[in-house]
Scaffold this active site. Structure first.
Site, mmCIF file in Angstrom:
data_model
loop_
_atom_site.group_PDB
_atom_site.id
_atom_site.type_symbol
_atom_site.label_atom_id
_atom_site.label_comp_id
_atom_site.label_asym_id
_atom_site.label_seq_id
_atom_site.Cartn_x
_atom_site.Cartn_y
_atom_site.Cartn_z
ATOM 1 N N TYR A 146 0.815 -1.322 0.108
ATOM 2 C CA TYR A 146 -0.040 0.079 0.100
ATOM 3 C C TYR A 146 0.847 1.330 0.040
ATOM 4 O O TYR A 146 0.351 2.449 -0.291
ATOM 5 C CB TYR A 146 -1.043 -0.122 0.990
ATOM 6 N N LYS A 196 3.772 -15.142 2.029
ATOM 7 C CA LYS A 196 3.467 -15.756 0.787
ATOM 8 C C LYS A 196 4.962 -16.186 0.350
ATOM 9 O O LYS A 196 5.366 -15.528 -0.744
ATOM 10 C CB LYS A 196 2.670 -14.961 0.037
ATOM 11 N N ASP A 228 -2.832 -17.904 1.733
ATOM 12 C CA ASP A 228 -3.990 -18.190 1.127
ATOM 13 C C ASP A 228 -4.662 -19.242 2.024
ATOM 14 O O ASP A 228 -5.734 -19.770 2.198
ATOM 15 C CB ASP A 228 -3.829 -18.980 -0.453
ATOM 16 N N ASP A 252 -5.259 -6.250 5.871
ATOM 17 C CA ASP A 252 -6.391 -5.642 5.322
ATOM 18 C C ASP A 252 -7.555 -6.837 4.763
ATOM 19 O O ASP A 252 -8.251 -6.558 5.341
ATOM 20 C CB ASP A 252 -5.893 -4.817 4.278
ATOM 21 N N ASP A 256 -10.918 -8.522 7.339
ATOM 22 C CA ASP A 256 -12.111 -8.277 6.956
ATOM 23 C C ASP A 256 -12.919 -9.663 7.043
ATOM 24 O O ASP A 256 -14.094 -9.798 7.449
ATOM 25 C CB ASP A 256 -12.212 -7.848 5.516
#
Ligand code: NAD
Length: 367
Positions: A146, A196, A228, A252, A256
């Site tokens: 980001y 990852k 994942d 992020d 959620d």
């Protein structure tokens, strides 16, 4: 008497509605302790762009610089309305990321909590929730994808292109990992490291730094998860997690999902912590334009963010606990907000304001 200046950035959409309930709770805490909260409101977000021509006006910048803590409601508009604002002034790019950078709040703590008694709020089966969900996601907040360099343009073949860089130096990684380890030490001493590394070089460096600092925390067991796989595990076996630490965008998205397994983003408060006591507190969710102004938003996320401020910024651990207990008591009494239950499910539905009033009543009864 301790005096604290608190910047109140109510934000957009449901922000002002849920902020009002959070402020009610702060007033109760102030009234019964030897403290004074100076609450100073300031414009921030899309509303600020329309009223002040900037989504992060100068007056708000000066206020957050001197405040002892900042509480922020969600900001942003729906997809269509966002187009009225120039792309670089749109609330996330023009206000939220600059706020995080300005205060250097690199560590975002997002509790994902649902006791067994409230398993009916979750879309997961009761046997998956077992004795309850209780974890904290630790998200790096001022680096990673980001915050990396961004470029858009047209290449030599006339094709539009975009380039966004995921960048960290070892100090940034080490800072957030230390936060994760320390938090794990004070809880179950298990740290899930989310990465990852099978694809991203940034995760390879992340894991190298982790191996280097792990010996400083011999009492903490590290468990590695690819991001994942972690997304699946959050649905199938969420109770295995206690503290999870991860890169900015991973956090992020997974947080959620954390709100999803609880039953609503309305149950997701957060603390954004920097160096030397710099901090701001915000719900993890957005401005929910779909329900704004209807008095149906769940203020738990905002009131919980206030509780985190009491604990992390002001050291008021007992009062923070009282706030959490008061909110849980409202649910335990058979009440719900409309995000968590369907009509006819046997619970009495509360408006945003009614939920805040009941939290205040419990707090006053148990202070
Ligand atoms: P959202 O988080 O606002 O809403 C997603 C869903 O969750 C909606 O159905 C909404 O009604 C529900 N919801 C969220 N909070 C709730 C609450 N407290 N009580 C009950 N229901 C709640 O996500 P979105 O719709 O994708 O984004 C809306 C705007 O918010 C966008 O402009 C986005 O950029 C912005 N946003 C801001 C922040 C922030 O300020 N930190 C974070 C995320 C999104």
């Amino acid at each position: 008497m301790n005096k604290y200046k608190i910047a109140i950035l109510a934000g957009d959409g449901i922000g002002p509605e849920i902020m009002k309930e959070g402020v009610k709770v702060l007033k109760v805490i102030e009234a019964r302790n030897d403290i004074e909260f100076e609450l100073v409101e300031a414009p921030f977000g899309a509303g600020a762009w329309f009223s002040h021509g900037s989504s992060f006006p100068e007056e708000t910048k000066l206020l957050v610089d001197v405040a002892d803590a900042v509480v922020k409601g969600p900001i942003g508009l729906n997809h269509e309305d966002s187009k009225q604002i120039p792309i670089d002034e749109q609330p996330e790019r023009g206000a939220l990321l600059p706020l995080r950078k300005r205060l250097n709040t690199y560590a975002n703590f997002r509790p994902v909590y649902l006791p067994k008694a409230l398993a009916h709020f979750s879309p997961l089966k009761a046997e998956i929730i077992g004795d309850g969900i209780d974890m904290i996601m630790v998200r790096e907040l001022v680096g990673g994808l980001y915050f990396g360099e961004k470029e858009t343009g047209v290449d030599e073949n006339g094709k539009r292109f975009v380039r966004e860089v995921l960048e960290y130096d070892e100090e940034q990684i080490s800072n957030i990992l230390h936060r994760g380890f320390k938090l794990a030490q004070g809880r179950k001493k298990i740290l899930h490291n989310i990465h990852k590394s099978n694809v991203l070089k940034s995760s390879v460096l992340w894991n190298e730094v982790l191996e280097e600092i792990a010996p400083q925390y011999p009492d903490v067991t590290v468990i590695h998860n690819l991001v994942d796989a972690a997304a699946t595990a959050l649905c199938l076996n969420p109770t295995q997690f206690d503290v999870m630490v991860m890169e900015n965008m991973f956090g992020d998205i997974l947080s959620d999902q954390g709100g999803g397994i609880l039953g609503s983003l309305g149950l997701m408060p957060s603390a954004c912590l920097g160096h030397d006591g710099k901090a701001y507190y915000e719900p993890s969710h957005g401005s929910a334009p779909d329900i704004a102004g209807k008095q149906v938003a769940n203020p738990y996320s905002m009131i919980g963010s206030m509780a985190m401020m009491l604990e992390y910024s002001f050291g008021m651990i007992d009062e923070a606990r009282n706030v959490w207990d008061a909110m849980q008591s409202v649910f335990a009494d058979g009440f719900s907000t409309s995000d968590l239950s369907k009509p006819g499910s046997g619970v009495t539905m509360l408006s945003t304001e009614e939920f805040g009033d009941k939290v205040v009543a419990h707090l006053q009864a148990n202070g």
